[in-house]
Design a protein around this motif. Structure first.
Motif, mmCIF file in Angstrom:
data_model
loop_
_atom_site.group_PDB
_atom_site.id
_atom_site.type_symbol
_atom_site.label_atom_id
_atom_site.label_comp_id
_atom_site.label_asym_id
_atom_site.label_seq_id
_atom_site.Cartn_x
_atom_site.Cartn_y
_atom_site.Cartn_z
ATOM 1 N N CYS A 126 0.862 -0.541 18.478
ATOM 2 C CA CYS A 126 2.253 -0.255 18.087
ATOM 3 C C CYS A 126 2.289 0.962 17.156
ATOM 4 C CB CYS A 126 2.884 -1.466 17.406
ATOM 5 S SG CYS A 126 3.091 -2.868 18.501
ATOM 6 N N GLN A 127 1.745 2.078 17.613
ATOM 7 C CA GLN A 127 1.614 3.237 16.728
ATOM 8 C C GLN A 127 2.882 4.087 16.686
ATOM 9 O OE1 GLN A 127 -1.457 6.098 17.669
ATOM 10 N NE2 GLN A 127 -1.359 7.055 15.667
ATOM 11 N N GLN A 128 3.664 4.060 17.751
ATOM 12 C CA GLN A 128 4.775 5.019 17.827
ATOM 13 C C GLN A 128 5.778 4.789 16.697
ATOM 14 O OE1 GLN A 128 6.035 5.977 21.717
ATOM 15 N NE2 GLN A 128 7.930 6.897 21.037
ATOM 16 N N LYS A 171 6.139 0.340 9.907
ATOM 17 C CA LYS A 171 4.834 0.383 9.239
ATOM 18 C C LYS A 171 4.921 1.403 8.094
ATOM 19 C CE LYS A 171 3.104 2.105 13.018
ATOM 20 N NZ LYS A 171 4.369 2.331 13.732
ATOM 21 N N GLY A 172 3.801 1.663 7.439
ATOM 22 C CA GLY A 172 3.813 2.667 6.374
ATOM 23 C C GLY A 172 4.330 4.011 6.857
ATOM 24 N N CYS A 173 3.822 4.487 8.002
ATOM 25 C CA CYS A 173 4.218 5.819 8.469
ATOM 26 C C CYS A 173 5.681 5.856 8.916
ATOM 27 C CB CYS A 173 3.289 6.316 9.575
ATOM 28 S SG CYS A 173 3.152 5.233 11.000
ATOM 29 N N ASP A 174 6.182 4.754 9.479
ATOM 30 C CA ASP A 174 7.597 4.721 9.872
ATOM 31 C C ASP A 174 8.482 4.824 8.630
ATOM 32 O OD1 ASP A 174 7.609 3.173 12.931
ATOM 33 O OD2 ASP A 174 5.879 2.942 11.655
ATOM 34 N N PRO A 218 3.238 -4.456 7.076
ATOM 35 C CA PRO A 218 1.948 -3.835 6.738
ATOM 36 C C PRO A 218 1.100 -3.620 7.996
ATOM 37 C CG PRO A 218 2.442 -5.627 5.227
ATOM 38 C CD PRO A 218 3.444 -5.714 6.343
ATOM 39 N N CYS A 219 0.322 -2.538 7.993
ATOM 40 C CA CYS A 219 -0.396 -2.125 9.207
ATOM 41 C C CYS A 219 -1.904 -2.110 8.925
ATOM 42 C CB CYS A 219 0.094 -0.729 9.577
ATOM 43 S SG CYS A 219 -0.749 0.036 10.954
ATOM 44 N N LEU A 220 -2.673 -2.578 9.883
ATOM 45 C CA LEU A 220 -4.132 -2.585 9.720
ATOM 46 C C LEU A 220 -4.793 -1.380 10.384
ATOM 47 C CD1 LEU A 220 -4.709 -6.382 10.249
ATOM 48 C CD2 LEU A 220 -5.354 -5.093 8.211
ATOM 49 N N GLY A 221 -3.963 -0.431 10.851
ATOM 50 C CA GLY A 221 -4.501 0.724 11.565
ATOM 51 C C GLY A 221 -4.433 0.462 13.053
ATOM 52 N N MET A 222 -3.851 1.408 13.769
ATOM 53 C CA MET A 222 -3.696 1.237 15.218
ATOM 54 C C MET A 222 -4.896 1.805 15.977
ATOM 55 S SD MET A 222 -0.977 -0.407 15.760
ATOM 56 C CE MET A 222 0.010 -1.193 14.489
ATOM 57 N N LYS A 223 -5.089 1.314 17.185
ATOM 58 C CA LYS A 223 -6.199 1.800 18.006
ATOM 59 C C LYS A 223 -5.796 3.084 18.729
ATOM 60 C CE LYS A 223 -8.781 -2.415 18.534
ATOM 61 N NZ LYS A 223 -9.260 -3.482 19.400
ATOM 62 N N ALA A 275 -5.223 9.622 13.226
ATOM 63 C CA ALA A 275 -4.340 9.695 12.050
ATOM 64 C C ALA A 275 -4.483 8.436 11.203
ATOM 65 C CB ALA A 275 -2.890 9.871 12.491
ATOM 66 N N CYS A 276 -4.711 7.299 11.843
ATOM 67 C CA CYS A 276 -4.817 6.038 11.108
ATOM 68 C C CYS A 276 -6.085 6.006 10.250
ATOM 69 C CB CYS A 276 -4.787 4.860 12.066
ATOM 70 S SG CYS A 276 -3.229 4.744 12.983
ATOM 71 N N LYS A 277 -7.151 6.677 10.715
ATOM 72 C CA LYS A 277 -8.386 6.703 9.930
ATOM 73 C C LYS A 277 -8.135 7.297 8.551
ATOM 74 C CE LYS A 277 -11.474 7.354 13.854
ATOM 75 N NZ LYS A 277 -12.144 8.402 14.632
ATOM 76 N N GLU A 278 -7.208 8.264 8.475
ATOM 77 C CA GLU A 278 -6.946 8.947 7.201
ATOM 78 C C GLU A 278 -5.658 8.469 6.541
ATOM 79 O OE1 GLU A 278 -7.634 13.212 6.987
ATOM 80 O OE2 GLU A 278 -8.714 13.082 8.878
ATOM 81 N N CYS A 279 -5.136 7.331 6.997
ATOM 82 C CA CYS A 279 -3.857 6.832 6.457
ATOM 83 C C CYS A 279 -4.059 6.237 5.066
ATOM 84 C CB CYS A 279 -3.288 5.776 7.391
ATOM 85 S SG CYS A 279 -1.778 5.025 6.764
ATOM 86 N N ARG A 280 -3.277 6.720 4.123
ATOM 87 C CA ARG A 280 -3.330 6.199 2.754
ATOM 88 C C ARG A 280 -2.151 5.287 2.441
ATOM 89 N NH1 ARG A 280 -3.701 10.665 3.953
ATOM 90 N NH2 ARG A 280 -1.880 11.506 2.910
ATOM 91 N N TYR A 281 -1.232 5.177 3.390
ATOM 92 C CA TYR A 281 -0.038 4.352 3.172
ATOM 93 C C TYR A 281 0.204 3.413 4.353
ATOM 94 C CZ TYR A 281 0.708 7.713 -0.531
ATOM 95 O OH TYR A 281 0.545 8.490 -1.644
ATOM 96 N N PRO A 282 -0.699 2.470 4.603
ATOM 97 C CA PRO A 282 -0.457 1.533 5.707
ATOM 98 C C PRO A 282 0.651 0.528 5.387
ATOM 99 C CG PRO A 282 -2.473 0.937 4.537
ATOM 100 C CD PRO A 282 -2.000 2.229 3.943
ATOM 101 N N ASN A 283 0.935 0.344 4.082
ATOM 102 C CA ASN A 283 1.995 -0.598 3.700
ATOM 103 C C ASN A 283 3.327 0.133 3.628
ATOM 104 O OD1 ASN A 283 0.206 -2.865 3.248
ATOM 105 N ND2 ASN A 283 -0.558 -1.689 1.503
ATOM 106 N N PRO A 317 -5.447 -0.291 1.430
ATOM 107 C CA PRO A 317 -5.698 0.969 2.159
ATOM 108 C C PRO A 317 -7.199 1.265 2.227
ATOM 109 C CG PRO A 317 -3.932 1.240 0.559
ATOM 110 C CD PRO A 317 -4.561 -0.100 0.276
ATOM 111 N N TRP A 318 -7.662 1.697 3.383
ATOM 112 C CA TRP A 318 -9.085 1.958 3.614
ATOM 113 C C TRP A 318 -9.435 3.415 3.347
ATOM 114 C CZ3 TRP A 318 -5.469 0.044 6.866
ATOM 115 C CH2 TRP A 318 -4.886 0.941 7.766
ATOM 116 N N CYS A 319 -8.416 4.235 3.069
ATOM 117 C CA CYS A 319 -8.668 5.661 2.835
ATOM 118 C C CYS A 319 -7.902 6.051 1.562
ATOM 119 C CB CYS A 319 -8.171 6.472 4.033
ATOM 120 S SG CYS A 319 -8.298 8.251 3.820
HETATM 121 S S1 SF4 Z 1 -2.522 3.160 9.857
HETATM 122 FE FE1 SF4 Z 1 -0.960 4.351 8.816
HETATM 123 S S2 SF4 Z 1 -0.585 6.125 10.199
HETATM 124 FE FE2 SF4 Z 1 -1.633 4.533 11.401
HETATM 125 S S3 SF4 Z 1 0.058 3.401 12.376
HETATM 126 FE FE3 SF4 Z 1 -0.538 2.292 10.489
HETATM 127 S S4 SF4 Z 1 0.867 3.068 8.927
HETATM 128 FE FE4 SF4 Z 1 0.948 4.501 10.641
#
Ligand code: SF4
Ligand code: SF4
Ligand code: SF4
Length: 298
Positions: free
Chosen positions: A60-62, A83-86, A110-115, A134-142, A156-158
């Motif tokens: 669900c990255q979009q 998610k954080g990016c939305d 909250p997002c655990l990072g998309m594939k 982009a998710c590997k470098e995400c600092r705002y998954p929440n 956050p993992w990054c």
């Molecule tokens: S890890 Fe960050 S950039 Fe990736 S989908 Fe989740 S909130 Fe968006």
């Protein structure tokens, strides 16, 4: 507190049903399963009977905030899952006056990072799919803003961006840089998918739809394509929320994020560290104007 994909998905459906049945929202935007296992695509739900279409999985990255632009001048009140990016995109669109907070309901997730859907398409069935770049470098998954929230915040993992890919290009000679970007933009087919999906690319009238202006043409060639790529990068400079959607949807695999990250790196060094969209109060460099700006002719 729901935390697994299944629990969060169930709660998404419950909230969507509640909002639609009560009339609090006229539409809910979330994700539904696409035709292939690695495709989860945006879905607009208008009836409580359809909420079971909603899904929450690792594709669900979009970014859904972009769709709110279409409803700013309507009577709709639209709820989105975010998610954080939305939510960073949501804040940016508020700052750009392209959406209105009172016409939307943000349900943070909250997002655990998309594939990486692009890689998934190339791998054999059952193979481990890496995280999206982009998710590997995400600092705002929440979610950084929300009206309601589902699930507990993740750690956050990054903590900081990795600019080593940008630095590798910076180390090249001018001719080598030109050759690199020419080889990339020769592949571009000017489909404008990168523009259309981007929450920062939100002008009501795009220069690239104005071929009569003389600034650019509709020709698809290395020169025009590079002009397109560089111009788009300038137009999102300071406003890119690093969701990586532009690169993910590019059918020609142009490394668009490399260009975006170069602009981010330069903006940080010229104007101070800036994280687009983490709030609505911090002015974005290059796109914030004030009557006190120095300008002798005004
Ligand atoms: S890890 Fe960050 S950039 Fe990736 S989908 Fe989740 S909130 Fe968006
Ligand atoms: S330029 Fe790309 S990474 Fe930045 S906001 Fe737009 S789609 Fe997201
Ligand atoms: S998505 Fe890729 S191919 Fe399409 S216009 Fe953008 S850079 Fe070119």
């Amino acid at each position: 507190m729901p935390n697994t994909f299944a629990e969060i998905q169930n709660e998404m459906r419950n909230i969507a049903k509640e909002l639609l049945e009560s009339g609090e929202a006229t539409m809910v935007i979330g994700w539904e399963k696409g035709a292939l296992p690695y495709q989860s695509t945006p879905v607009m739900i208008r009836s409580a009977e359809d909420v079971d279409k909603l899904i929450w999985d690792e594709y669900c990255q979009q970014n859904l905030s972009t769709y709110l632009i279409d409803y700013i001048y309507t009577d709709e009140k639209v709820a989105i899952f975010a998610k954080g990016c939305d939510t960073r995109a949501y804040n940016r669109l508020i700052q750009d006056n392209r959406i209105k907070a009172e016409k939307s309901i943000v349900i943070g997730v909250p997002c655990l990072g998309m594939k990486n859907a692009r890689e998934a398409a190339k791998l054999p069935e059952g193979a481990e799919v890496p995280m999206a770049n982009a998710c590997k470098e995400c600092r705002y998954p929440n979610p950084v803003t929300f009206d309601r929230k589902i699930g507990e915040d993740v750690t956050p993992w990054c903590t900081e961006r990795d600019f080593s890919d940008v630095e590798a290009i910076e180390a090249l000679s001018a001719d080598e840089k030109y050759a690199f970007w020419q080889s990339q933009y020769t592949k571009c087919i000017r489909c404008y998918a990168c523009r259309n999906i981007c929450p920062a690319c939100n002008c009501t009238s795009c220069i690239f739809d104005q071929s009569a202006s003389g600034w650019c043409s509709k020709d698809v060639n290395a020169s025009e394509n590079q002009f397109y790529g560089v111009t788009r990068a300038f137009h999102v400079a300071g406003r890119c929320i690093e969701c990586g959607q532009c690169e993910m949807v590019c059918p020609s695999e142009v490394p668009i994020m490399l260009m975006n990250k170069k602009f981010i790196k330069d903006i940080d060094s010229l104007f101070g560290a800036h994280e687009a969209g983490i709030d609505i109060d911090t002015p974005a460099p290059l796109s914030h104007f004030s009557v006190s700006d120095p300008e002798e002719f005004m």
